[in-house]
Design a protein around this motif. Sequence first.
Motif, PDB file in Angstrom:
ATOM      1  N   LEU A  87       4.144   2.894  54.095  1.00 29.85           N
ATOM      2  CA  LEU A  87       5.086   1.768  55.564  1.00 29.85           C
ATOM      3  C   LEU A  87       6.416   2.224  55.381  1.00 29.85           C
ATOM      4  CD1 LEU A  87       2.283  -0.403  54.121  1.00 29.85           C
ATOM      5  CD2 LEU A  87       1.630   1.375  56.052  1.00 29.85           C
ATOM      6  N   GLY A  88       7.363   2.267  54.579  1.00 32.42           N
ATOM      7  CA  GLY A  88       8.671   1.726  55.116  1.00 32.42           C
ATOM      8  C   GLY A  88       9.163   1.665  54.399  1.00 32.42           C
ATOM      9  N   PRO A 104      11.379  -1.660  55.749  1.00 31.06           N
ATOM     10  CA  PRO A 104      12.394  -1.688  56.775  1.00 31.06           C
ATOM     11  C   PRO A 104      12.939  -2.286  57.460  1.00 31.06           C
ATOM     12  CG  PRO A 104       9.829  -0.568  57.106  1.00 31.06           C
ATOM     13  CD  PRO A 104       9.744  -2.132  55.645  1.00 31.06           C
ATOM     14  N   THR A 105      12.863  -3.498  57.457  1.00 32.02           N
ATOM     15  CA  THR A 105      12.682  -4.834  58.136  1.00 32.02           C
ATOM     16  C   THR A 105      14.199  -5.603  56.964  1.00 32.02           C
ATOM     17  OG1 THR A 105      11.383  -6.477  57.916  1.00 32.02           O
ATOM     18  CG2 THR A 105      11.511  -5.334  59.830  1.00 32.02           C
TER      19      THR A 105
END
Length: 126
Positions: A87-88, A104-105
């Motif tokens: 999912l990153g 990812p954030t």
Amino acid sequence: MAHRSRLSGFIIDCNTDDHAAAVDFWSQALGYPKGEHLLEEDAEYTSLKDTPSNLYVEVQKVGHPSRVHLDIEADDQDAEVARLEALGAKRVGWVKRWWVMEAPTGQRFCVVKMKEPDKGPAPNQW
């Protein structure tokens, strides 16, 4: 191979020399009584009790800047880490018994071993 995971709870990371004062503050601020206190090598933790939906809430003494992070518990930590990487998310490192991950954030979170799969909300099956 199928595995299960769910939100386990929230960890309040406190960069402080006075762990007891931090626990007192968060216990009173959230209205949850103090639970188990644990000293483990250079780490110090105190859980809070009687939380909603059996969420695990803990005050943890840390050496990095203070923040709040969440824990995701899984019956197969490696499978959950692989799912989250797809999912990153990125692995930051293995610490004691859990993976520290980064979304990812940019938010940090941990993937921990599922303790009591039959208590609390039903885990997601992947």
